[in-house]
Design a protein around this motif. Sequence first.
Motif, PDB file in Angstrom:
ATOM      1  N   PRO A  13       0.805  -1.230   0.000  1.00  0.00           N
ATOM      2  CA  PRO A  13       0.000   0.000   0.000  1.00  0.00           C
ATOM      3  C   PRO A  13       0.837   1.280   0.000  1.00  0.00           C
ATOM      4  CG  PRO A  13      -0.897  -1.591   1.558  1.00  0.00           C
ATOM      5  CD  PRO A  13       0.426  -2.131   1.110  1.00  0.00           C
ATOM      6  N   VAL A  14       2.018   1.244   0.610  1.00  0.00           N
ATOM      7  CA  VAL A  14       2.863   2.445   0.606  1.00  0.00           C
ATOM      8  C   VAL A  14       3.262   2.790  -0.828  1.00  0.00           C
ATOM      9  CG1 VAL A  14       4.994   3.517   1.441  1.00  0.00           C
ATOM     10  CG2 VAL A  14       3.798   1.866   2.884  1.00  0.00           C
ATOM     11  N   SER A  17       0.391   4.222  -2.847  1.00  0.00           N
ATOM     12  CA  SER A  17       0.145   5.616  -2.487  1.00  0.00           C
ATOM     13  C   SER A  17       1.178   6.534  -3.130  1.00  0.00           C
ATOM     14  CB  SER A  17       0.200   5.789  -0.961  1.00  0.00           C
ATOM     15  OG  SER A  17      -0.871   5.089  -0.357  1.00  0.00           O
ATOM     16  N   VAL A  93      -1.073  11.960   6.584  1.00  0.00           N
ATOM     17  CA  VAL A  93       0.224  12.015   5.896  1.00  0.00           C
ATOM     18  C   VAL A  93       0.792  13.435   5.966  1.00  0.00           C
ATOM     19  CG1 VAL A  93       1.402  11.814   3.668  1.00  0.00           C
ATOM     20  CG2 VAL A  93      -0.296  10.094   4.348  1.00  0.00           C
ATOM     21  N   TRP A 100       7.025  15.822  11.781  1.00  0.00           N
ATOM     22  CA  TRP A 100       8.435  15.440  11.652  1.00  0.00           C
ATOM     23  C   TRP A 100       9.296  16.687  11.472  1.00  0.00           C
ATOM     24  CZ3 TRP A 100      12.088  15.051   7.389  1.00  0.00           C
ATOM     25  CH2 TRP A 100      13.258  14.367   7.736  1.00  0.00           C
ATOM     26  N   ASP A 128      -0.635   9.420  16.716  1.00  0.00           N
ATOM     27  CA  ASP A 128      -0.426   8.234  17.530  1.00  0.00           C
ATOM     28  C   ASP A 128      -0.936   7.007  16.778  1.00  0.00           C
ATOM     29  OD1 ASP A 128       0.273   6.762  19.767  1.00  0.00           O
ATOM     30  OD2 ASP A 128      -1.619   7.142  20.795  1.00  0.00           O
ATOM     31  N   LEU A 129      -0.173   5.929  16.891  1.00  0.00           N
ATOM     32  CA  LEU A 129      -0.564   4.666  16.275  1.00  0.00           C
ATOM     33  C   LEU A 129      -0.719   3.653  17.393  1.00  0.00           C
ATOM     34  CD1 LEU A 129      -0.868   3.218  13.466  1.00  0.00           C
ATOM     35  CD2 LEU A 129       1.468   2.419  13.830  1.00  0.00           C
ATOM     36  N   GLU A 143       5.480  -5.106  12.374  1.00  0.00           N
ATOM     37  CA  GLU A 143       6.174  -5.658  11.215  1.00  0.00           C
ATOM     38  C   GLU A 143       5.186  -5.825  10.068  1.00  0.00           C
ATOM     39  OE1 GLU A 143       7.861  -9.327  12.493  1.00  0.00           O
ATOM     40  OE2 GLU A 143       5.930 -10.310  12.754  1.00  0.00           O
TER      41      GLU A 143
ATOM     42  N   ARG B  31      10.678   3.249   3.519  1.00  0.00           N
ATOM     43  CA  ARG B  31       9.753   2.134   3.771  1.00  0.00           C
ATOM     44  C   ARG B  31      10.556   0.846   3.971  1.00  0.00           C
ATOM     45  NH1 ARG B  31       7.077  -0.733  -1.265  1.00  0.00           N
ATOM     46  NH2 ARG B  31       9.309  -1.017  -1.536  1.00  0.00           N
ATOM     47  N   LEU B  90      10.108   9.357  11.078  1.00  0.00           N
ATOM     48  CA  LEU B  90       9.225   9.330   9.898  1.00  0.00           C
ATOM     49  C   LEU B  90       8.241   8.159   9.916  1.00  0.00           C
ATOM     50  CD1 LEU B  90      11.900  10.469   7.358  1.00  0.00           C
ATOM     51  CD2 LEU B  90       9.679  11.582   7.661  1.00  0.00           C
ATOM     52  N   PHE B  91       8.251   7.401  10.992  1.00  0.00           N
ATOM     53  CA  PHE B  91       7.366   6.230  11.130  1.00  0.00           C
ATOM     54  C   PHE B  91       5.910   6.557  10.779  1.00  0.00           C
ATOM     55  CE2 PHE B  91       5.096   3.390  14.373  1.00  0.00           C
ATOM     56  CZ  PHE B  91       5.165   2.254  13.584  1.00  0.00           C
ATOM     57  N   HIS B  92       5.384   7.627  11.345  1.00  0.00           N
ATOM     58  CA  HIS B  92       3.970   7.941  11.128  1.00  0.00           C
ATOM     59  C   HIS B  92       3.687   8.396   9.697  1.00  0.00           C
ATOM     60  CE1 HIS B  92       3.366   8.496  15.739  1.00  0.00           C
ATOM     61  NE2 HIS B  92       3.207   7.249  15.363  1.00  0.00           N
ATOM     62  N   VAL B  93       4.684   8.977   9.033  1.00  0.00           N
ATOM     63  CA  VAL B  93       4.496   9.358   7.621  1.00  0.00           C
ATOM     64  C   VAL B  93       4.352   8.099   6.762  1.00  0.00           C
ATOM     65  CG1 VAL B  93       5.584  10.439   5.603  1.00  0.00           C
ATOM     66  CG2 VAL B  93       5.719  11.555   7.847  1.00  0.00           C
ATOM     67  N   ILE B  94       5.226   7.133   6.985  1.00  0.00           N
ATOM     68  CA  ILE B  94       5.178   5.897   6.196  1.00  0.00           C
ATOM     69  C   ILE B  94       3.900   5.116   6.516  1.00  0.00           C
ATOM     70  CG2 ILE B  94       6.350   3.704   5.689  1.00  0.00           C
ATOM     71  CD1 ILE B  94       7.893   6.157   4.668  1.00  0.00           C
ATOM     72  N   VAL B  95       3.540   5.053   7.782  1.00  0.00           N
ATOM     73  CA  VAL B  95       2.300   4.371   8.160  1.00  0.00           C
ATOM     74  C   VAL B  95       1.085   5.101   7.572  1.00  0.00           C
ATOM     75  CG1 VAL B  95       0.791   3.726  10.092  1.00  0.00           C
ATOM     76  CG2 VAL B  95       3.251   3.319  10.255  1.00  0.00           C
ATOM     77  N   GLY B  96       1.144   6.421   7.552  1.00  0.00           N
ATOM     78  CA  GLY B  96       0.038   7.200   6.973  1.00  0.00           C
ATOM     79  C   GLY B  96      -0.133   6.905   5.494  1.00  0.00           C
ATOM     80  N   LEU B  97       0.976   6.813   4.771  1.00  0.00           N
ATOM     81  CA  LEU B  97       0.898   6.459   3.346  1.00  0.00           C
ATOM     82  C   LEU B  97       0.326   5.058   3.181  1.00  0.00           C
ATOM     83  CD1 LEU B  97       4.335   7.949   2.255  1.00  0.00           C
ATOM     84  CD2 LEU B  97       2.105   8.668   1.360  1.00  0.00           C
ATOM     85  N   ARG B  98       0.756   4.140   4.038  1.00  0.00           N
ATOM     86  CA  ARG B  98       0.226   2.774   3.997  1.00  0.00           C
ATOM     87  C   ARG B  98      -1.283   2.763   4.245  1.00  0.00           C
ATOM     88  NH1 ARG B  98       0.626  -2.668   4.818  1.00  0.00           N
ATOM     89  NH2 ARG B  98       2.795  -2.669   4.160  1.00  0.00           N
ATOM     90  N   TRP B 100      -3.489   5.093   3.981  1.00  0.00           N
ATOM     91  CA  TRP B 100      -4.252   5.729   2.895  1.00  0.00           C
ATOM     92  C   TRP B 100      -4.392   4.756   1.719  1.00  0.00           C
ATOM     93  CZ3 TRP B 100      -2.993   8.041  -2.086  1.00  0.00           C
ATOM     94  CH2 TRP B 100      -4.061   8.777  -2.637  1.00  0.00           C
ATOM     95  N   GLY B 101      -3.289   4.125   1.349  1.00  0.00           N
ATOM     96  CA  GLY B 101      -3.340   3.140   0.272  1.00  0.00           C
ATOM     97  C   GLY B 101      -4.318   2.018   0.584  1.00  0.00           C
ATOM     98  N   LEU B 115       0.305  -4.508   7.920  1.00  0.00           N
ATOM     99  CA  LEU B 115       1.133  -4.116   9.058  1.00  0.00           C
ATOM    100  C   LEU B 115       0.510  -4.681  10.324  1.00  0.00           C
ATOM    101  CD1 LEU B 115       3.632  -2.307   9.747  1.00  0.00           C
ATOM    102  CD2 LEU B 115       2.012  -0.471  10.242  1.00  0.00           C
ATOM    103  N   PRO B 126      -5.969   2.503  13.230  1.00  0.00           N
ATOM    104  CA  PRO B 126      -5.617   3.644  12.384  1.00  0.00           C
ATOM    105  C   PRO B 126      -4.852   4.722  13.142  1.00  0.00           C
ATOM    106  CG  PRO B 126      -7.919   3.786  13.039  1.00  0.00           C
ATOM    107  CD  PRO B 126      -7.384   2.502  13.624  1.00  0.00           C
ATOM    108  N   LEU B 127      -4.024   5.467  12.432  1.00  0.00           N
ATOM    109  CA  LEU B 127      -3.372   6.635  13.012  1.00  0.00           C
ATOM    110  C   LEU B 127      -4.433   7.572  13.548  1.00  0.00           C
ATOM    111  CD1 LEU B 127      -0.689   7.637  10.377  1.00  0.00           C
ATOM    112  CD2 LEU B 127      -0.233   7.134  12.779  1.00  0.00           C
TER     113      LEU B 127
END
Lengths: 156, 156
Positions: A13-14, A17, A93, A100, A128-129, A143, B31, B90-98, B100-101, B115, B126-127
């Motif tokens: 999915p990354v 996107s 995003v 960041w 937050d996740l 993971e 990623r 940048l964890f939340h940016v990558i997770v956010g892209l994931r 969204w996808g 994930l 979700p974030l």
Amino acid sequence: LKPAGESKKETCPVARSLAIVGDRWSLLILRNAFDGMRRFGEFQRDLGLSKSVLASRLQALVSNGVLQVVPGEDGSAYQQYELTKKGLGLFHVIVGLRQWGEAFLFAPREERSVLVERASGKPIGPLDLRSRAGKSLTPDDVEVRKVETPGRGTVR
Amino acid sequence: LKPAGESKKETCPVARSLAIVGDRWSLLILRNAFDGMRRFGEFQRDLGLSKSVLASRLQALVSNGVLQVVPGEDGSAYQQYELTKKGLGLFHVIVGLRQWGEAFLFAPREERSVLVERASGKPIGPLDLRSRAGKSLTPDDVEVRKVETPGRGTVR
């Protein structure tokens, strides 16, 4: 990056996107749209990019369903660009990129814009996740479970 | 996009972040780094980009403090690339892209990587972005308070 036909098989999915919003101009356009910007001329003045590049990025975002074209609010001939529900889904995003930057790219007292809660005027908390059980998760806590494709080994 | 000197005056954290990670290859490299990838050859095979482009993206991420070069774990001559604390941010940016996808770019039963929480093996939630008072925030709930620069009008 890959032939267009290949993207149908992309199981990450990354990556999907990023095929749509993986460039600086598109993400800056989206940042502006979240700030309420809607007109071609406003985007162009703010971003300082060429009309042709802006037009192609907007067109791509429209054809990917991230923005939609709507008539000008005041009945003018100028069309406007509005986030769709899909586009609004990129909120985290854009906020993630902002947080960041705030955390790592500014000196302690350096001037910067601030994201605030509209109702209270107060700065917002960090993204937050969480796990399903409510635990706040770090990169080490998660993971990616990849898709196994028979005969091709593990792919994303 | 803008002369390098200009970026010092950039007061929008989103724009500063995008000056560093605002391209598809850099975000795909990140990623992969979050997935545990560390070697040049692994990145190259997975991403299928040219060695020179990969080398220049890795170099930029290292000089911006997002990745660091470390000796190979097994004492081999191959150096490895590791996320720094800044990169881990940048964890939340990558997770956010994931996320969204996942939400908008896959058909309901289409195969995709997932994930999961390492400990439980379960998909994560979700974030979430919250106000200081704990309210979950949507795009309509927030606004950007821009920096006012005397004589230049409002800038980001």
